[in-house]
Enzyme design. Structure first.
Site, short mmCIF file in Angstrom:
data_model
loop_
_atom_site.label_atom_id
_atom_site.label_comp_id
_atom_site.label_asym_id
_atom_site.label_seq_id
_atom_site.Cartn_x
_atom_site.Cartn_y
_atom_site.Cartn_z
N TYR A 86 -0.43 -2.83 0.78
CA TYR A 86 0.60 -3.72 0.26
C TYR A 86 1.89 -2.92 0.05
CZ TYR A 86 2.33 -7.62 -2.74
OH TYR A 86 3.03 -8.67 -3.28
N CYS A 87 2.98 -3.38 0.66
CA CYS A 87 4.30 -2.77 0.49
C CYS A 87 4.24 -1.30 0.90
CB CYS A 87 4.78 -2.98 -0.94
SG CYS A 87 6.50 -2.48 -1.23
N VAL A 88 4.65 -0.37 0.04
CA VAL A 88 4.60 1.04 0.42
C VAL A 88 3.15 1.51 0.55
CG1 VAL A 88 4.68 1.95 -1.95
CG2 VAL A 88 5.61 3.31 -0.07
N GLY A 91 1.07 -0.20 2.20
CA GLY A 91 0.87 -0.47 3.62
C GLY A 91 1.51 0.60 4.49
#
Length: 601
Positions: A336-338, A340
């Site tokens: 998720y987000c960073v 990811g």
């Protein structure tokens, strides 16, 4: 009967004595607010940073002004456009004062909540102020957008700064130019202003000299009690993270476990807010054996922890744990987000080592290419990064409030000014709200990690270019051949859908690109039972741009979660008995959500 000299209903002081008393209270509380601001600076615990920021803004906007003022013809054209709108506005205002019908010179955007009070349209004075503001602010935005010869970085900064200035100077933010606030102040004899100034003093003190805007009441939120309540155990920890295994809820589970890599910029329990919003709980109910990384809230002891450490001591060690517990041949990973971004880095690193233990990857609002990274690039030029590196060197980490403030600025009209108005002018304490409680539960960033991220991703864009080096390997995303589910959110200001879409083209395997409604949080955390928003599926994200892909996409009502579940089970059909918590190798250390997530910034 109302005479010409009678003030409009609601715009009179009911009790002058009480009004004067409350103004005195407001001044007294204002002194406390000023003291709370100045004391940490006098003691050397905080610094005056406004001048530095104002200098940067002035320098950037001077570039825009230089373009328009360097050519007399352009100067006249720009001035004429603004003056023409002012004349039109004044003419229509005079017609209205004389009782004649008059069209509006400027109307708020349909989604603009600042001018929803009827008095903004019904009262000629407030209507004129509203339109004057809209005309002026839109002209300023046009001046930035139409200024040629600006490099992309300067244009992005100028547009961001103009929007921040326009948002701050909106008439909705001031008592005498906001009909709702003026009525509130007069009807309460300014008691609202006294209460608001008291809250302001408290929030400056809570921020140790900086304003820490309260977005949620404290309520009775408690991790493990009414937040992050999905049953599970911490089964492993090191200095950087804890690994949580969640208790199965089905007789049979998918053979391959699910390993979730959340961002370290926020705390992982956004994925487990409560029973009705929890992605983690829902995955467990679908038959996944779920493992989640809970990152530590770093201190100066973690100053040298970089991307390499977050990959090796975070993602790779959690992967080892999940496979030892389950005995599976691999995992399905989610980032998720960073989280990811570090997952994509790990995938490229593993591909270089021919490590195939991650069988599929799901990326939530994740960027691997930063060409179209949006307004966060304002904070990621060489000058800003060098300044941050200097500050982080002093402490060993970036303070959580700095990152929180940056995210809030991206949506100032949602996350800053409504709370300034409600808290400090209306004098209302915000109601408890789990999402905003989580949003305020900030985390720090280790100096080495954050500097590496900003320089290699936002500034140099090295990951997609095949030029990022981590742990002795130059990473190549084209070597990542596993199937990827790449989710973007339509209204995302942090990972814009255009940026996420472009990132799909850098992987070497099949990528399923899905777009969901709403933004960076609400679009991802959208439980099917809520029946909210929608999502879009379409052709493979290759060749076309995001703008070309969208018209070809098919819209579906509701949450994307069932679509993802169908995708992931198609690649993971085997079901087995649930593995015991911790398996043979790991003894449970404590109940979920663990102790690392409880550490405050």
């Amino acid at each position: 009967m109302t005479t010409k000299n009678t003030p409009p209903k609601g715009f009179t002081i009911d009790d002058p004595e009480a009004f004067a008393h409350n103004i005195a209270r407001m001044v007294e509380e204002g002194g406390k607010a000023a003291s709370a601001y100045l004391k940490p600076r006098e003691e050397g615990e905080a610094s005056f940073e406004f001048a530095e920021g104002a200098g940067e803004v002035a320098k950037v906007l001077a570039r825009v002004a230089e373009y328009w003022l360097s050519d007399p013809e352009r100067t006249v054209a720009a001035e004429s456009r603004l003056v023409s709108n002012y004349i039109d506005l004044w003419s229509n205002a005079l017609k209205r004062m004389m009782g004649e019908p008059a069209p509006a010179t400027a109307q708020p955007d349909p989604g603009d909540k600042r001018f929803k009070d009827p008095q903004w349209s019904d009262n000629a004075y407030f209507d004129f102020i509203k339109q004057f503001y809209l005309v002026t602010s839109r002209w300023a935005v046009d001046m930035v957008n139409e200024a040629e010869d600006l490099d992309p970085g300067t244009r992005t900064k100028a547009a961001f700064y103009v929007r921040q200035i326009a948002d701050a100077l909106a008439p909705s933010n001031f008592v005498f130019t906001n009909p709702e606030l003026l009525q509130e102040t007069l009807s309460s004899n300014a008691d609202n202003l006294a209460r608001g100034m008291h809250l302001l003093a408290e929030d400056i003190e809570a921020g140790h000299g900086d304003l820490k805007i309260r977005q949620s009441g404290e309520g009775d939120f408690e991790l493990g009690e009414n937040l992050a309540t999905t049953p599970g155990k911490v089964i492993y920890q090191n200095s950087l993270c804890q690994v949580i295994q969640y208790t199965p809820a089905t007789d049979k589970v998918l053979k391959r476990p699910l390993l979730i890599v959340p961002p370290w910029i926020n705390k992982f329990y956004i994925l487990d807010l409560n029973e009705k919003k929890s992605f983690i709980r829902w995955c467990v109910a679908q038959g996944h054996t779920v493992f989640v990384i809970s990152w530590v809230n770093p201190t100066e002891a973690h100053a040298r922890k970089s991307f390499e450490h977050y990959m090796q001591e975070g993602v790779l060690e959690a992967l080892d744990v999940a496979l030892k517990v389950t005995g599976a041949d691999g995992v399905n990973a989610v980032g998720y987000c960073v989280g990811g971004t570090i997952l994509a880095v790990t995938l490229a690193w593993m591909a270089a080592h021919k490590d195939t233990r991650i069988k599929s990857a799901t990326l939530f609002a994740t960027q691997v290419d930063f060409t179209h990274a949006g307004d966060l690039r304002v904070f990621a030029d060489e000058e800003h990064i060098a300044d941050l590196e200097y500050r982080m060197k002093m402490r060993g980490y970036l303070e959580g409030k700095r990152m929180a403030n940056a995210f809030n600025l991206l949506r100032a009209n949602d996350l800053i000014w409504p709370y300034v108005i409600a808290n400090y002018i209306k004098g209302q304490e915000p109601a408890p709200f789990d999402l905003l409680y989580w949003n305020a539960d900030a985390t720090r960033m280790p100096a080495a990690n954050h500097a590496f991220y900003l320089r290699n991703c936002y500034l140099k864009n090295r990951l997609s270019a095949g030029a990022m080096e981590v742990a002795g390997v130059t990473l190549d995303l084209k070597k990542v051949k596993i199937p990827i589910y790449n989710l973007a959110t339509k209204e995302d200001h942090i990972a814009p859908p255009r940026s996420v879409f472009l990132g799909s083209s850098f992987f070497g395997g099949k990528v399923t690109f899905v777009l969901t409604g709403s933004g960076h949080i609400a679009g991802v955390i959208n439980h099917p039972d809520r029946n909210k928003y929608q999502y879009w599926t379409g052709p493979a994200p290759k060749g076309d741009t995001y703008e070309d892909w969208l018209p070809k996409a098919k819209e579906h009502p509701g949450s994307w979660w069932p679509h993802w579940q169908k995708w992931i089970t198609s690649k993971n059909r085997g079901r087995v008995a649930p593995p015991p918590i911790g398996g043979k190798d790991f003894k449970p250390l404590e109940d979920a959500p663990g102790s690392y997530v409880r550490i405050k910034a």
